[in-house]
Design a protein around this motif. Structure first.
Motif, PDB file in Angstrom:
ATOM      1  N   HIS A  55       0.822  -1.208   0.000  1.00  0.00           N
ATOM      2  CA  HIS A  55       0.000   0.000   0.000  1.00  0.00           C
ATOM      3  C   HIS A  55       0.861   1.266   0.000  1.00  0.00           C
ATOM      4  O   HIS A  55       0.549   2.240  -0.704  1.00  0.00           O
ATOM      5  CB  HIS A  55      -0.934  -0.002   1.211  1.00  0.00           C
ATOM      6  N   PHE A  56       1.951   1.247   0.749  1.00  0.00           N
ATOM      7  CA  PHE A  56       2.768   2.456   0.810  1.00  0.00           C
ATOM      8  C   PHE A  56       3.691   2.606  -0.392  1.00  0.00           C
ATOM      9  O   PHE A  56       4.107   3.720  -0.704  1.00  0.00           O
ATOM     10  CB  PHE A  56       3.528   2.515   2.139  1.00  0.00           C
ATOM     11  N   ARG A  57       3.985   1.517  -1.072  1.00  0.00           N
ATOM     12  CA  ARG A  57       4.700   1.655  -2.348  1.00  0.00           C
ATOM     13  C   ARG A  57       3.777   2.291  -3.390  1.00  0.00           C
ATOM     14  O   ARG A  57       4.224   3.067  -4.236  1.00  0.00           O
ATOM     15  CB  ARG A  57       5.213   0.296  -2.816  1.00  0.00           C
ATOM     16  N   VAL A  58       2.500   1.936  -3.324  1.00  0.00           N
ATOM     17  CA  VAL A  58       1.526   2.578  -4.210  1.00  0.00           C
ATOM     18  C   VAL A  58       1.454   4.074  -3.908  1.00  0.00           C
ATOM     19  O   VAL A  58       1.499   4.914  -4.821  1.00  0.00           O
ATOM     20  CB  VAL A  58       0.141   1.925  -4.048  1.00  0.00           C
ATOM     21  N   LEU A  59       1.347   4.420  -2.626  1.00  0.00           N
ATOM     22  CA  LEU A  59       1.270   5.832  -2.254  1.00  0.00           C
ATOM     23  C   LEU A  59       2.527   6.580  -2.682  1.00  0.00           C
ATOM     24  O   LEU A  59       2.460   7.702  -3.190  1.00  0.00           O
ATOM     25  CB  LEU A  59       1.066   5.969  -0.739  1.00  0.00           C
ATOM     26  N   ARG A  60       3.682   5.956  -2.494  1.00  0.00           N
ATOM     27  CA  ARG A  60       4.945   6.584  -2.900  1.00  0.00           C
ATOM     28  C   ARG A  60       4.949   6.873  -4.403  1.00  0.00           C
ATOM     29  O   ARG A  60       5.365   7.952  -4.836  1.00  0.00           O
ATOM     30  CB  ARG A  60       6.123   5.678  -2.532  1.00  0.00           C
ATOM     31  N   ALA A  61       4.464   5.906  -5.193  1.00  0.00           N
ATOM     32  CA  ALA A  61       4.416   6.099  -6.648  1.00  0.00           C
ATOM     33  C   ALA A  61       3.462   7.226  -7.026  1.00  0.00           C
ATOM     34  O   ALA A  61       3.752   8.038  -7.920  1.00  0.00           O
ATOM     35  CB  ALA A  61       3.995   4.800  -7.323  1.00  0.00           C
ATOM     36  N   VAL A  62       2.313   7.289  -6.360  1.00  0.00           N
ATOM     37  CA  VAL A  62       1.335   8.342  -6.639  1.00  0.00           C
ATOM     38  C   VAL A  62       1.923   9.719  -6.326  1.00  0.00           C
ATOM     39  O   VAL A  62       1.784  10.668  -7.109  1.00  0.00           O
ATOM     40  CB  VAL A  62       0.044   8.104  -5.830  1.00  0.00           C
ATOM     41  N   LEU A  63       2.613   9.817  -5.192  1.00  0.00           N
ATOM     42  CA  LEU A  63       3.194  11.105  -4.808  1.00  0.00           C
ATOM     43  C   LEU A  63       4.366  11.486  -5.713  1.00  0.00           C
ATOM     44  O   LEU A  63       4.550  12.667  -6.025  1.00  0.00           O
ATOM     45  CB  LEU A  63       3.631  11.062  -3.341  1.00  0.00           C
ATOM     46  N   ASN A  64       5.151  10.503  -6.138  1.00  0.00           N
ATOM     47  CA  ASN A  64       6.235  10.799  -7.088  1.00  0.00           C
ATOM     48  C   ASN A  64       5.664  11.366  -8.385  1.00  0.00           C
ATOM     49  O   ASN A  64       6.207  12.308  -8.959  1.00  0.00           O
ATOM     50  CB  ASN A  64       7.037   9.527  -7.385  1.00  0.00           C
ATOM     51  N   TYR A  65       4.583  10.756  -8.849  1.00  0.00           N
ATOM     52  CA  TYR A  65       3.941  11.232 -10.080  1.00  0.00           C
ATOM     53  C   TYR A  65       3.420  12.657  -9.880  1.00  0.00           C
ATOM     54  O   TYR A  65       3.613  13.532 -10.735  1.00  0.00           O
ATOM     55  CB  TYR A  65       2.795  10.296 -10.460  1.00  0.00           C
TER      56      TYR A  65
END
Length: 303
Positions: A55-65
């Motif tokens: 879940h937090f890898r997903v959040l990290r990717a969303v925030l990077n984008y």
């Protein structure tokens, strides 16, 4: 333009946002600070370390984008850095051991016996049984098999094509005679474009956990769908009379070559895979008692 996500990736992102961050969806990005991230990660870790990582890898990717896509009027990013980076800096990510479960050769007889169709069962439950056999005999990924369409099955040439794969590269595999017969039986009277249809919004098998657990109970063999891919790879590398080369195995499993420069020069064509696929199918069927001359499997010594 951003690269389009695969259907499975979209499902993963949507699931993470709903299960872990539903109360954050109306928050400004600037409000997601490092302390908030760390506290929520610890909370979600109580529900499962592996799921918290995901879940937090997903959040990290969303925030990077978001950092690259959106900016203030003067061109600066909305947030100066990704707050999820604290999990890396403080070594908060959970270490998850790689799974090794697979079906042993001596278990294949009772496992295949549990795959036999039952007249009293629904078409979908019997489809799951064929689905499991298909994954074991091709080594494909679960979602690749679930989304397989009849338009990508060539029974005359005994080949299947997976157009939408994890590495975004179409994957073509020859299939052995036994699996070709299974596909031919499934094709008779078909009413769906999918090889393994289901009565849901997607039109194909999607949520089949209960059917898998029934096969586990009936066979006495504990497994999940990815274990079947692992079993295929194990047979190809350990149990055949002549083990396959690493490059052939990569081609069978459609693994990316990564930084292996040599692999870029080794070209393994579809027809080059026909004999390896036949060997793997023969071994599995002999162990399952579905073909004569079952191989003798040396059992591991205990103690």
């Amino acid at each position: 333009m951003a690269r389009a996500l695969s259907p499975k990736s979209r499902d993963v992102y949507a699931d993470a946002m709903e299960r872990a961050f539903s109360d954050w969806q109306n928050k400004p990005i600037s409000a997601l600070n490092r302390n908030l991230i760390e506290r929520r990660f610890e909370e979600r870790s109580q529900h499962g370390p592996a799921m918290a990582n995901l879940h937090f890898r997903v959040l990290r990717a969303v925030l990077n984008y978001a950092m690259e896509k959106y900016s203030t009027p003067d061109g600066e990013p909305l947030i100066p850095s990704n707050p999820c980076n604290r999990l890396t800096a403080l070594k908060r990510w959970h270490r998850i051991e790689r799974r090794t479960r697979h079906i042993e050769p001596h278990q294949l007889r009772q496992w295949f016996a549990a795959l036999e169709h039952r007249p009293e069962d629904s078409d979908q439950r019997n489809a799951v049984r064929d689905f499991c056999a298909f994954i074991l005999l091709t080594g494909c990924r679960e979602q690749e098999a679930a989304r397989l369409k009849w338009a990508d099955v060539d029974l005359d040439a005994a080949k299947v094509r997976f157009p939408d794969t994890k590495n975004h590269r179409a994957h073509v595999l020859p299939v052995g005679p036994w699996l070709a017969d299974l596909l031919e039986r499934r094709q008779q009277g078909r009413t769906s474009p999918y090889v393994f249809p289901a009565e849901n919004q997607s039109g194909h098998l999607l949520n089949h956990r209960k059917s898998i657990l029934t096969i586990c109970k009936d066979s006495g063999v504990e497994f999940r769908c990815h274990d079947l891919r692992r079993t295929f790879a194990s047979i190809a590398t350990v149990h055949l009379e002549r083990s396959l080369s690493a490059y052939t195995l990569k081609r069978l499993l459609n693994h990316s070559s990564g930084g292996d420069v040599t692999a870029g020069y080794v070209q393994v064509g579809v027809e080059d895979l026909r004999e390896p696929m036949r060997q793997i199918e023969d071994f599995i069927l002999k162990c399952a008692g579905l073909k004569e001359s079952a191989p003798v499997i040396a059992l591991r010594k205990v103690g």
